[in-house]
Motif scaffolding. Structure first.
Motif, PDB file in Angstrom:
ATOM      1  N   GLN A 193      41.078  43.813  43.419  1.00 20.92           N
ATOM      2  CA  GLN A 193      39.808  43.105  43.599  1.00 20.92           C
ATOM      3  C   GLN A 193      39.664  41.875  42.693  1.00 20.92           C
ATOM      4  O   GLN A 193      38.831  41.009  42.956  1.00 20.92           O
ATOM      5  CB  GLN A 193      38.624  44.064  43.395  1.00 20.92           C
ATOM      6  N   ASP A 194      40.465  41.813  41.630  1.00 15.05           N
ATOM      7  CA  ASP A 194      40.391  40.621  40.762  1.00 15.05           C
ATOM      8  C   ASP A 194      41.159  39.438  41.359  1.00 15.05           C
ATOM      9  O   ASP A 194      41.075  38.321  40.865  1.00 15.05           O
ATOM     10  CB  ASP A 194      40.918  40.962  39.360  1.00 15.05           C
ATOM     11  N   LYS A 195      41.892  39.648  42.445  1.00 13.53           N
ATOM     12  CA  LYS A 195      42.694  38.577  43.046  1.00 13.53           C
ATOM     13  C   LYS A 195      41.862  37.797  44.074  1.00 13.53           C
ATOM     14  O   LYS A 195      40.884  38.312  44.601  1.00 13.53           O
ATOM     15  CB  LYS A 195      43.924  39.162  43.744  1.00 13.53           C
ATOM     16  N   THR A 196      42.300  36.574  44.358  1.00 16.26           N
ATOM     17  CA  THR A 196      41.667  35.833  45.451  1.00 16.26           C
ATOM     18  C   THR A 196      42.080  36.506  46.756  1.00 16.26           C
ATOM     19  O   THR A 196      43.037  37.294  46.787  1.00 16.26           O
ATOM     20  CB  THR A 196      42.150  34.372  45.501  1.00 16.26           C
TER      21      THR A 196
ATOM     22  N   VAL B 109      33.713  46.279  49.880  1.00 16.02           N
ATOM     23  CA  VAL B 109      33.746  46.433  48.424  1.00 16.02           C
ATOM     24  C   VAL B 109      32.694  45.476  47.864  1.00 16.02           C
ATOM     25  O   VAL B 109      32.843  44.254  47.950  1.00 16.02           O
ATOM     26  CB  VAL B 109      35.140  46.090  47.838  1.00 16.02           C
ATOM     27  N   LYS B 110      31.608  46.056  47.364  1.00 16.64           N
ATOM     28  CA  LYS B 110      30.546  45.232  46.780  1.00 16.64           C
ATOM     29  C   LYS B 110      31.084  44.576  45.519  1.00 16.64           C
ATOM     30  O   LYS B 110      31.946  45.118  44.837  1.00 16.64           O
ATOM     31  CB  LYS B 110      29.327  46.103  46.430  1.00 16.64           C
ATOM     32  N   LYS B 111      30.514  43.410  45.228  1.00 11.05           N
ATOM     33  CA  LYS B 111      30.980  42.666  44.057  1.00 11.05           C
ATOM     34  C   LYS B 111      30.918  43.570  42.820  1.00 11.05           C
ATOM     35  O   LYS B 111      29.924  44.247  42.595  1.00 11.05           O
ATOM     36  CB  LYS B 111      30.076  41.442  43.858  1.00 11.05           C
ATOM     37  N   SER B 112      31.984  43.564  42.047  1.00 12.13           N
ATOM     38  CA  SER B 112      32.143  44.346  40.813  1.00 12.13           C
ATOM     39  C   SER B 112      31.911  45.847  41.025  1.00 12.13           C
ATOM     40  O   SER B 112      31.572  46.560  40.098  1.00 12.13           O
ATOM     41  CB  SER B 112      31.242  43.815  39.686  1.00 12.13           C
ATOM     42  N   SER B 113      32.124  46.318  42.244  1.00 14.22           N
ATOM     43  CA  SER B 113      32.031  47.762  42.485  1.00 14.22           C
ATOM     44  C   SER B 113      33.425  48.371  42.368  1.00 14.22           C
ATOM     45  O   SER B 113      34.434  47.704  42.585  1.00 14.22           O
ATOM     46  CB  SER B 113      31.464  48.030  43.878  1.00 14.22           C
ATOM     47  N   LYS B 114      33.461  49.647  42.034  1.00 15.24           N
ATOM     48  CA  LYS B 114      34.756  50.318  41.883  1.00 15.24           C
ATOM     49  C   LYS B 114      35.025  51.263  43.050  1.00 15.24           C
ATOM     50  O   LYS B 114      35.860  52.153  42.968  1.00 15.24           O
ATOM     51  CB  LYS B 114      34.793  51.097  40.561  1.00 15.24           C
ATOM     52  N   GLU B 115      34.260  51.100  44.112  1.00 20.59           N
ATOM     53  CA  GLU B 115      34.538  51.984  45.243  1.00 20.59           C
ATOM     54  C   GLU B 115      34.411  51.251  46.566  1.00 20.59           C
ATOM     55  O   GLU B 115      33.826  50.171  46.652  1.00 20.59           O
ATOM     56  CB  GLU B 115      33.612  53.204  45.204  1.00 20.59           C
ATOM     57  N   ILE B 116      34.977  51.879  47.573  1.00 20.72           N
ATOM     58  CA  ILE B 116      34.925  51.307  48.911  1.00 20.72           C
ATOM     59  C   ILE B 116      33.823  52.001  49.696  1.00 20.72           C
ATOM     60  O   ILE B 116      33.758  53.236  49.746  1.00 20.72           O
ATOM     61  CB  ILE B 116      36.286  51.466  49.633  1.00 20.72           C
TER      62      ILE B 116
END
Lengths: 334, 129
Positions: A299-302, A228-235
């Motif tokens: 994705q917003d979680k650590t 998952v690229k940074k700030s991407s919405k897809e895998i």
């Protein structure tokens, strides 16, 4: 005189009548006695029958009691055996755990990382393998055929072979490592011979991480790599070679290395198929699609929080259903 | 008739099996995660070995699995290979319908993998749950 005679006749008559009465009564009594004798005999046969029945019941109850005792004894034996097996496997778990990489070592090398490892049974067919060499991090998620004890046997083979291939032979390319692992597994388990062969093998997701250059060298045997690229919405899915390590082989297979350039903040996931294959209490399968959606939603979680979330999500999904398979998910943020 | 069909009830770990040797319609449905797959499939294979000697003119296997373990996957290949034999021996035709939940990419992918190695008609049929 005449009256005296009369009297005598009367008395005789009376006596005769009396006699007759007595005889009649005697007959009646005799009949009653006979009845009583018959009844007595009857009662005695009944009594005998009851006694016989009692003896039979006694014997039966004795037999049942003995049976019950036997069952009880067998139950105890089974319980003891069961406990012995559990104890034995639990001890084996210590050995398996001792081989697994230490969490703090992984965390030292990869501060933003989680390992979700939930064996289905006490010992596991899934295992993860980790090493640091020449400033690079070697990490693998491995899913051996089966679970429980047979899976754990296979995992031992896999673990030791990976140690040998990477640490002693010094291979440092994931594709070559998997090729070597494949050859060695088939040699060790004599899978070259159709007759004697076991078909057991393992699915592997293998990565070598260069933290400096932020690159990943990946090779897979039936297990993809998800990024998952940074700030991407897809895998982004890097597909694996569609062959397991080990097992019968009709033609030669070569595991390919893919080199990926990542950026700071990118996350990637190595996993076995156990997470996606879990059935819910409504008998609904988790499925890869839902697993990926779940990953995207957190994705917003650590990374540590992601690991915890995935574990809770799994527990809720599973409900009172049996765990389908061993579960292993590794998440790493660059 | 008993010999002309093979059936097994579905259990938590094994699929329902309904192979009708007269019509040639074979159904296999559910999960396949027995602890010992080889043992589970053995009687079915024994029956099939007999069937392929004298099969129905058309044999259709409808296979719908939610989940199977690795050891079952090898038995499933063996099952398909046995059906291939029917066509190969020229004793009849055989085909396979692989039914999968349209949300289940894993089962679609598994079907695609089988399709690529099986040499008789292999149809991927999706359904919506």
């Amino acid at each position: 005189m005449g009256s005296e005679q009369d009297n005598t006749i009367m008395r005789q008559k009376l006596l005769m009548e009396l006699n007759e009465k007595i005889l009649k009564q005697k007959k009646e009594l005799d009949a009653q006695v006979e009845d009583l004798i018959v009844e007595k005999e009857h009662v005695e046969t009944e009594k005998k029958k009851i006694e016989e029945r009692n003896i039979k019941l006694w014997e039966q109850s004795e037999a049942i009691h003995r049976e019950k005792e036997l069952v009880e004894k067998l139950k105890q034996e089974v319980e003891i055996r069961h406990q012995e097996v559990i104890d034995s496997i639990s001890y084996a778990k210590r050995i398996q755990s001792a081989l697994l990489p230490l969490e703090h070592e992984i965390n030292k090398a990869l501060p933003e990382c989680f390992v979700l490892f939930r064996p289905r049974d006490i010992v596991s067919g899934d295992f993860y393998w980790f090493n640091e060499k020449d400033g690079k991090i070697f990490i693998a998620a491995v899913d051996c055929t089966g679970h429980g004890v047979p899976g754990a046997f296979m995992s031992m083979v896999g673990h030791i072979l990976l140690d040998e291939i990477v640490l002693q032979k010094g291979l440092n390319d994931p594709g070559k490592i998997l090729n070597e692992l494949d050859n060695n597994v088939r040699t060790v388990l004599r899978q070259d011979n159709q007759d004697t062969s076991t078909r057991d093998g393992m699915d592997v997701c293998f990565c070598i991480i260069d933290k400096e250059k932020k690159t990943i060298d990946y090779a897979g045997a039936n297990r993809p790599l998800w990024i998952v690229k940074k700030s991407s919405k897809e895998i982004l899915e890097i597909k694996s070679t569609k062959t397991a390590i080990g097992g019968l082989r009709e033609e030669a297979v070569f595991f390919q290395t893919t080199v990926l350039q990542l950026e700071k903040g990118d996350t990637f996931y190595l996993s076995s198929d156990g997470y996606a294959d879990q059935f819910s209490s409504q008998d609904k399968k988790m499925m890869t699609k839902r697993f990926k959606e779940t990953l995207l939603s957190i994705q917003d979680k650590t990374l540590q929080e992601q690991g915890k979330f995935l574990e809770e999500f799994h527990v809720n999904w599973k409900g009172d259903m049996e765990q389908t398979d061993d579960i292993l998910v590794i998440g790493i943020k660059i | 008739m008993a010999e002309n069909s093979f059936t097994a009830e579905q259990s938590a770990k094994t699929p329902s099996v309904n192979f009708d040797g007269t019509s040639g319609v074979f159904d296999l449905k559910g999960k396949s995660i027995p602890e010992n797959s080889v043992l589970f499939y053995k009687p079915l294979f024994d029956w099939l070995d007999n069937y392929i000697q004298n099969p129905a003119p058309k044999t259709t296997l409808n296979i719908q699995l939610d989940y199977f373990n690795t050891s079952s996957s090898k038995c499933i290949v063996d099952l398909f290979k046995k059906l291939e034999q029917i066509t190969k021996n020229g004793k009849g035709e055989a085909q396979i319908n692989w039914l999968y939940d349209d949300q289940d990419d894993d089962m679609l992918e598994a079907g695609e993998d089988y399709k690529s190695i099986i040499k008789i008609p292999f149809n991927l049929v999706s359904f919506t749950k």
